[in-house]
Design a protein around this motif. Sequence first.
Motif, PDB file in Angstrom:
ATOM      1  N   LEU A  88       0.836  -1.207   0.000  1.00  0.00           N
ATOM      2  CA  LEU A  88       0.000   0.000   0.000  1.00  0.00           C
ATOM      3  C   LEU A  88       0.867   1.252   0.000  1.00  0.00           C
ATOM      4  N   ILE A  89       0.561   2.194  -0.872  1.00  0.00           N
ATOM      5  CA  ILE A  89       1.281   3.458  -0.919  1.00  0.00           C
ATOM      6  C   ILE A  89       0.406   4.605  -0.383  1.00  0.00           C
ATOM      7  N   VAL A  90      -0.904   4.402  -0.354  1.00  0.00           N
ATOM      8  CA  VAL A  90      -1.858   5.303   0.301  1.00  0.00           C
ATOM      9  C   VAL A  90      -2.720   4.428   1.197  1.00  0.00           C
ATOM     10  N   GLN A  91      -2.877   4.845   2.462  1.00  0.00           N
ATOM     11  CA  GLN A  91      -3.628   4.055   3.428  1.00  0.00           C
ATOM     12  C   GLN A  91      -4.719   4.887   4.086  1.00  0.00           C
ATOM     13  N   LYS A  92      -5.741   4.214   4.549  1.00  0.00           N
ATOM     14  CA  LYS A  92      -6.851   4.852   5.266  1.00  0.00           C
ATOM     15  C   LYS A  92      -6.901   4.245   6.667  1.00  0.00           C
ATOM     16  N   ALA A  98      -9.510  10.761   6.406  1.00  0.00           N
ATOM     17  CA  ALA A  98      -9.167  10.638   4.988  1.00  0.00           C
ATOM     18  C   ALA A  98      -7.904   9.796   4.820  1.00  0.00           C
ATOM     19  N   PRO A  99      -7.725   9.227   3.641  1.00  0.00           N
ATOM     20  CA  PRO A  99      -6.498   8.475   3.360  1.00  0.00           C
ATOM     21  C   PRO A  99      -5.275   9.390   3.378  1.00  0.00           C
ATOM     22  N   ARG A 100      -4.116   8.784   3.673  1.00  0.00           N
ATOM     23  CA  ARG A 100      -2.844   9.512   3.677  1.00  0.00           C
ATOM     24  C   ARG A 100      -1.767   8.648   3.046  1.00  0.00           C
ATOM     25  N   GLY A 101      -0.737   9.307   2.563  1.00  0.00           N
ATOM     26  CA  GLY A 101       0.407   8.580   2.015  1.00  0.00           C
ATOM     27  C   GLY A 101       1.087   7.752   3.089  1.00  0.00           C
ATOM     28  N   THR A 102       1.565   6.601   2.715  1.00  0.00           N
ATOM     29  CA  THR A 102       2.221   5.688   3.635  1.00  0.00           C
ATOM     30  C   THR A 102       3.327   6.370   4.433  1.00  0.00           C
ATOM     31  N   PHE A 103       4.083   7.268   3.786  1.00  0.00           N
ATOM     32  CA  PHE A 103       5.213   7.883   4.469  1.00  0.00           C
ATOM     33  C   PHE A 103       4.790   8.972   5.444  1.00  0.00           C
ATOM     34  N   ALA A 104       3.499   9.283   5.502  1.00  0.00           N
ATOM     35  CA  ALA A 104       2.961  10.220   6.489  1.00  0.00           C
ATOM     36  C   ALA A 104       2.338   9.473   7.676  1.00  0.00           C
ATOM     37  N   LEU A 105       2.521   8.153   7.709  1.00  0.00           N
ATOM     38  CA  LEU A 105       1.934   7.306   8.749  1.00  0.00           C
ATOM     39  C   LEU A 105       3.007   6.496   9.454  1.00  0.00           C
ATOM     40  N   ARG A 106       2.679   6.000  10.638  1.00  0.00           N
ATOM     41  CA  ARG A 106       3.570   5.089  11.364  1.00  0.00           C
ATOM     42  C   ARG A 106       3.139   3.632  11.185  1.00  0.00           C
ATOM     43  N   SER A 107       2.247   3.375  10.266  1.00  0.00           N
ATOM     44  CA  SER A 107       1.745   2.032   9.992  1.00  0.00           C
ATOM     45  C   SER A 107       2.885   1.078   9.639  1.00  0.00           C
ATOM     46  N   PRO A 108       2.775  -0.194  10.027  1.00  0.00           N
ATOM     47  CA  PRO A 108       3.783  -1.173   9.620  1.00  0.00           C
ATOM     48  C   PRO A 108       3.694  -1.525   8.133  1.00  0.00           C
ATOM     49  N   VAL A 109       2.578  -1.204   7.503  1.00  0.00           N
ATOM     50  CA  VAL A 109       2.392  -1.496   6.081  1.00  0.00           C
ATOM     51  C   VAL A 109       3.132  -0.441   5.279  1.00  0.00           C
ATOM     52  N   ARG A 110       4.236  -0.863   4.639  1.00  0.00           N
ATOM     53  CA  ARG A 110       5.082   0.056   3.879  1.00  0.00           C
ATOM     54  C   ARG A 110       6.000  -0.756   2.972  1.00  0.00           C
ATOM     55  N   PRO A 111       6.602  -0.133   1.952  1.00  0.00           N
ATOM     56  CA  PRO A 111       7.452  -0.895   1.034  1.00  0.00           C
ATOM     57  C   PRO A 111       8.571  -1.670   1.749  1.00  0.00           C
ATOM     58  N   ASN A 112       9.197  -1.062   2.729  1.00  0.00           N
ATOM     59  CA  ASN A 112      10.199  -1.731   3.567  1.00  0.00           C
ATOM     60  C   ASN A 112       9.709  -1.637   5.006  1.00  0.00           C
ATOM     61  N   ALA A 160       9.301  19.437  17.925  1.00  0.00           N
ATOM     62  CA  ALA A 160       8.834  18.741  16.719  1.00  0.00           C
ATOM     63  C   ALA A 160       7.324  18.907  16.571  1.00  0.00           C
ATOM     64  N   ILE A 161       6.874  19.044  15.334  1.00  0.00           N
ATOM     65  CA  ILE A 161       5.450  19.249  15.053  1.00  0.00           C
ATOM     66  C   ILE A 161       4.887  17.982  14.400  1.00  0.00           C
ATOM     67  N   THR A 162       3.736  17.545  14.897  1.00  0.00           N
ATOM     68  CA  THR A 162       3.040  16.410  14.306  1.00  0.00           C
ATOM     69  C   THR A 162       1.560  16.735  14.218  1.00  0.00           C
ATOM     70  N   GLY A 163       0.909  16.178  13.236  1.00  0.00           N
ATOM     71  CA  GLY A 163      -0.537  16.317  13.148  1.00  0.00           C
ATOM     72  C   GLY A 163      -1.063  17.572  12.508  1.00  0.00           C
ATOM     73  N   LYS A 164      -0.184  18.491  12.109  1.00  0.00           N
ATOM     74  CA  LYS A 164      -0.625  19.683  11.414  1.00  0.00           C
ATOM     75  C   LYS A 164       0.482  20.112  10.460  1.00  0.00           C
ATOM     76  N   SER A 165       0.239  21.065   9.662  1.00  0.00           N
ATOM     77  CA  SER A 165       1.233  21.493   8.701  1.00  0.00           C
ATOM     78  C   SER A 165       2.464  22.051   9.404  1.00  0.00           C
ATOM     79  N   ALA A 166       3.625  21.482   9.073  1.00  0.00           N
ATOM     80  CA  ALA A 166       4.870  21.908   9.692  1.00  0.00           C
ATOM     81  C   ALA A 166       5.544  22.997   8.870  1.00  0.00           C
ATOM     82  N   ARG A 167       5.003  23.334   7.760  1.00  0.00           N
ATOM     83  CA  ARG A 167       5.643  24.329   6.870  1.00  0.00           C
ATOM     84  C   ARG A 167       4.896  25.613   6.873  1.00  0.00           C
TER      85      ARG A 167
END
Length: 167
Positions: A88-92, A98-112, A160-167
């Motif tokens: 999965l590259i986008v997960q819900k 809403a769905p989010r990109g895998t790299f924005a999650l701590r889910s174990p489901v990822r390419p590596n 460190a900022i999490t859960g909202k826009s860091a930029r």
Amino acid sequence: MSEKREGEIELNVDPGTLAPEAGLVFIGRVRSPWIDRAECPKNMAAAREMARPASIEIEQPYRQGLGGLETVSHLVVLTWLDKAARNLIVQKPRHAAAPRGTFALRSPVRPNPVGVHIVRLTGLDVSTGVLDLEAIDVLDGTPIIDVKPYYASTDSIPDAITGKSAR
């Protein structure tokens, strides 16, 4: 893997079926009370709340590398989440609107499926390769990639900022 949720996107190929680009050696295994994914804590905070001790067993050839760990209270443990899907590259997430990109999650489901765990070291026996832990959030038998000392002075980022826009 569980059923695909609305908005999730699979990769065209499962990374687990591709030829590897790097060599990886497992240096040990986790010994935890968790044998079923449904019972396993979803993160380290939940694991600590459950107060179920765990340990890591380091294979004999790597045990000398444990020397000096008796001077630290916490470790960074890198695991290979060998039971996780990799496609999965986008997960819900169940908890997300809403769905989010895998790299924005701590889910174990990822390419590596590399897991990162900050754990409290409660005991160490270099001769047997056993590291006793306060808790960990992975299944029994999970392979260990690496163990490193955790240094609050360099590893902690209080602003460190999490859960909202860091930029």
